[in-house]
Design a protein around this motif. Sequence first.
Motif, PDB file in Angstrom:
ATOM      1  N   UNK A 293      28.786 -63.010  -3.545  1.00 43.05           N
ATOM      2  CA  UNK A 293      29.561 -64.249  -3.516  1.00 43.05           C
ATOM      3  C   UNK A 293      30.545 -64.278  -2.354  1.00 43.05           C
ATOM      4  N   UNK A 294      31.171 -63.129  -2.070  1.00 44.14           N
ATOM      5  CA  UNK A 294      32.235 -63.088  -1.066  1.00 44.14           C
ATOM      6  C   UNK A 294      31.773 -62.474   0.250  1.00 44.14           C
ATOM      7  N   UNK A 295      30.462 -62.411   0.485  1.00 50.25           N
ATOM      8  CA  UNK A 295      29.972 -61.841   1.736  1.00 50.25           C
ATOM      9  C   UNK A 295      30.422 -62.649   2.938  1.00 50.25           C
ATOM     10  N   UNK A 296      30.659 -63.946   2.746  1.00 45.00           N
ATOM     11  CA  UNK A 296      31.132 -64.779   3.848  1.00 45.00           C
ATOM     12  C   UNK A 296      32.589 -64.486   4.202  1.00 45.00           C
ATOM     13  N   UNK A 297      33.290 -63.747   3.354  1.00 44.41           N
ATOM     14  CA  UNK A 297      34.682 -63.365   3.610  1.00 44.41           C
ATOM     15  C   UNK A 297      34.787 -61.846   3.531  1.00 44.41           C
ATOM     16  N   UNK A 298      34.326 -61.132   4.561  1.00 42.82           N
ATOM     17  CA  UNK A 298      34.338 -59.656   4.505  1.00 42.82           C
ATOM     18  C   UNK A 298      35.725 -59.070   4.328  1.00 42.82           C
ATOM     19  N   UNK A 299      36.779 -59.807   4.702  1.00 42.64           N
ATOM     20  CA  UNK A 299      38.128 -59.288   4.507  1.00 42.64           C
ATOM     21  C   UNK A 299      38.433 -59.120   3.024  1.00 42.64           C
ATOM     22  N   UNK A 300      37.877 -60.005   2.184  1.00 41.59           N
ATOM     23  CA  UNK A 300      38.099 -59.894   0.741  1.00 41.59           C
ATOM     24  C   UNK A 300      37.366 -58.674   0.187  1.00 41.59           C
ATOM     25  N   UNK A 316      50.556 -46.062  -2.321  1.00 37.93           N
ATOM     26  CA  UNK A 316      51.202 -47.364  -2.260  1.00 37.93           C
ATOM     27  C   UNK A 316      50.944 -48.087  -0.935  1.00 37.93           C
ATOM     28  N   UNK A 317      50.966 -47.405   0.229  1.00 31.91           N
ATOM     29  CA  UNK A 317      50.650 -48.119   1.473  1.00 31.91           C
ATOM     30  C   UNK A 317      49.239 -48.710   1.471  1.00 31.91           C
ATOM     31  N   UNK A 318      48.262 -47.959   1.009  1.00 32.61           N
ATOM     32  CA  UNK A 318      46.901 -48.491   0.948  1.00 32.61           C
ATOM     33  C   UNK A 318      46.813 -49.642  -0.048  1.00 32.61           C
ATOM     34  N   UNK A 319      47.554 -49.542  -1.141  1.00 37.45           N
ATOM     35  CA  UNK A 319      47.562 -50.620  -2.135  1.00 37.45           C
ATOM     36  C   UNK A 319      48.115 -51.904  -1.508  1.00 37.45           C
ATOM     37  N   UNK A 320      49.199 -51.779  -0.749  1.00 37.39           N
ATOM     38  CA  UNK A 320      49.763 -52.952  -0.091  1.00 37.39           C
ATOM     39  C   UNK A 320      48.819 -53.556   0.926  1.00 37.39           C
ATOM     40  N   UNK A 321      48.142 -52.696   1.697  1.00 38.78           N
ATOM     41  CA  UNK A 321      47.180 -53.202   2.678  1.00 38.78           C
ATOM     42  C   UNK A 321      46.017 -53.914   1.992  1.00 38.78           C
ATOM     43  N   UNK A 322      45.522 -53.360   0.878  1.00 40.48           N
ATOM     44  CA  UNK A 322      44.426 -53.985   0.168  1.00 40.48           C
ATOM     45  C   UNK A 322      44.802 -55.338  -0.398  1.00 40.48           C
ATOM     46  N   UNK A 323      45.970 -55.423  -1.040  1.00 38.14           N
ATOM     47  CA  UNK A 323      46.413 -56.702  -1.607  1.00 38.14           C
ATOM     48  C   UNK A 323      46.627 -57.734  -0.515  1.00 38.14           C
ATOM     49  N   UNK A 324      47.246 -57.320   0.597  1.00 33.32           N
ATOM     50  CA  UNK A 324      47.469 -58.258   1.705  1.00 33.32           C
ATOM     51  C   UNK A 324      46.150 -58.747   2.283  1.00 33.32           C
ATOM     52  N   UNK A 325      45.172 -57.863   2.419  1.00 31.69           N
ATOM     53  CA  UNK A 325      43.880 -58.265   2.961  1.00 31.69           C
ATOM     54  C   UNK A 325      43.171 -59.250   2.033  1.00 31.69           C
ATOM     55  N   UNK A 326      43.220 -59.003   0.732  1.00 35.37           N
ATOM     56  CA  UNK A 326      42.592 -59.925  -0.217  1.00 35.37           C
ATOM     57  C   UNK A 326      43.262 -61.297  -0.156  1.00 35.37           C
ATOM     58  N   UNK A 327      44.602 -61.309  -0.162  1.00 34.67           N
ATOM     59  CA  UNK A 327      45.325 -62.581  -0.154  1.00 34.67           C
ATOM     60  C   UNK A 327      45.076 -63.364   1.131  1.00 34.67           C
ATOM     61  N   UNK A 328      45.243 -62.702   2.277  1.00 33.99           N
ATOM     62  CA  UNK A 328      45.048 -63.389   3.551  1.00 33.99           C
ATOM     63  C   UNK A 328      43.588 -63.781   3.736  1.00 33.99           C
ATOM     64  N   UNK A 329      42.658 -62.905   3.296  1.00 32.54           N
ATOM     65  CA  UNK A 329      41.241 -63.227   3.410  1.00 32.54           C
ATOM     66  C   UNK A 329      40.861 -64.453   2.602  1.00 32.54           C
ATOM     67  N   UNK A 330      41.372 -64.558   1.376  1.00 33.91           N
ATOM     68  CA  UNK A 330      41.109 -65.744   0.554  1.00 33.91           C
ATOM     69  C   UNK A 330      41.683 -66.999   1.203  1.00 33.91           C
ATOM     70  N   UNK A 331      42.931 -66.898   1.675  1.00 30.69           N
ATOM     71  CA  UNK A 331      43.574 -68.063   2.289  1.00 30.69           C
ATOM     72  C   UNK A 331      42.827 -68.493   3.542  1.00 30.69           C
ATOM     73  N   UNK A 332      42.454 -67.514   4.380  1.00 33.08           N
ATOM     74  CA  UNK A 332      41.771 -67.838   5.621  1.00 33.08           C
ATOM     75  C   UNK A 332      40.388 -68.433   5.341  1.00 33.08           C
ATOM     76  N   UNK A 333      39.696 -67.882   4.373  1.00 33.29           N
ATOM     77  CA  UNK A 333      38.380 -68.409   4.020  1.00 33.29           C
ATOM     78  C   UNK A 333      38.489 -69.818   3.442  1.00 33.29           C
TER      79      UNK A 333
END
Length: 372
Positions: A293-300, A316-333
């Motif tokens: 479903x989300x292949x069109x948004x690889x950032x997600x 915690x740093x990796x957790x923050x990077x993952x959450x930020x990538x999901x959020x920005x990826x969804x918004x950008x997509x």
Amino acid sequence: MTTELQTGQRLWQDLAARGEVQGERPDHTHTPWAVRCLMGAAGWLGALFFQLFLVGTVFVAARENGIAMAVTGLAMIALAALLYWRGGGIAAGQFALAVSLSGQGMAVFGLVEALGFTRVTESAGFWAGLALFEAALALLVPNRLHRLLCAVGAWIGLAGAMHLVLAGSEPDDWLLLTWSLGWLVPLGCALVTGFTLAEARLCAAGRHTLLEPLADATLLFTLAVALVVTGMSHPLAWLGGPEAGRIPLAHWVAGGLATVVLAGFALAECRRLALSPALQGAVLAGVAAFGALMAAAPAVVAGVLALGLALRRASMPWLGLGIASIAVGFIWYYSALHWTLLAKSATLAVAGALLLAGRYRLLRTRTGKEAA
């Protein structure tokens, strides 16, 4: 006595009771953050004055001599490496970092100036050499932050070399960056996943200190590249000609291969947790459906993988990077104008329903085990 000190004292007593340590617990003094900031600022200020002196004495005289600039840059890198190897406080470390970064810039700029800007920057060999140069610095200089920044520089050099190789006759077409960078997303995902799964063995072998900042840089670069591919890919670019025809495939390639890595990590975790074959199959089916479903948004997809890796490592740093990538990826997509609103809404709705169904299945499984 603070909770941290109490915990440390209790752990030391447990180790002493088992005979693994002897004597009194050593005192560890923690420098306050404000003092660390001031010392770091002092290091950068000292580096600034040093470089102003260098500019006034060497750079001005050698501004037309690329070789002299490159040699001066290499000398600055050697000075920084010496400072790192000798050790020192926060100010000395930040001074060495500033000198090293400036030396790298002077060395690369001097080489480009000596060989010709256009000739060098359009050569894949130059970018590959830059990647090797930064990788060597990351391995040889014993400082965590320096290793992280040099590893990012190595990835940038590799990205430049891959773009010039894969773009073919159109290296100036910036849209083709999505095609060349799309292959680096699954590569970076596979590397950080392999590091996470082998982290315990790396710690036992004494290689964790060396490889952890490299893994941090790899994850940071991978998520950034995934965001670029997500935002730049255009599904109708194939109408522009054969060269542009590779652009719409970029996000599908990146998202699809990242899904394969995510499924591999999920399977490894299922086996580590000794889940039943039926539950393993359900988890893999859910991961595959979500990735499709989300292949069109690889950032997600990459963000979800980073989230799982962060939970596995308790980072915690990796957790923050993952959450930020999901959020920005969804918004950008979702804000991309070249996707229809119906397609985006249906994709997000089905993905959300799939996640809720997976959560419900896992909760039922856990409740059944507790009842048994």
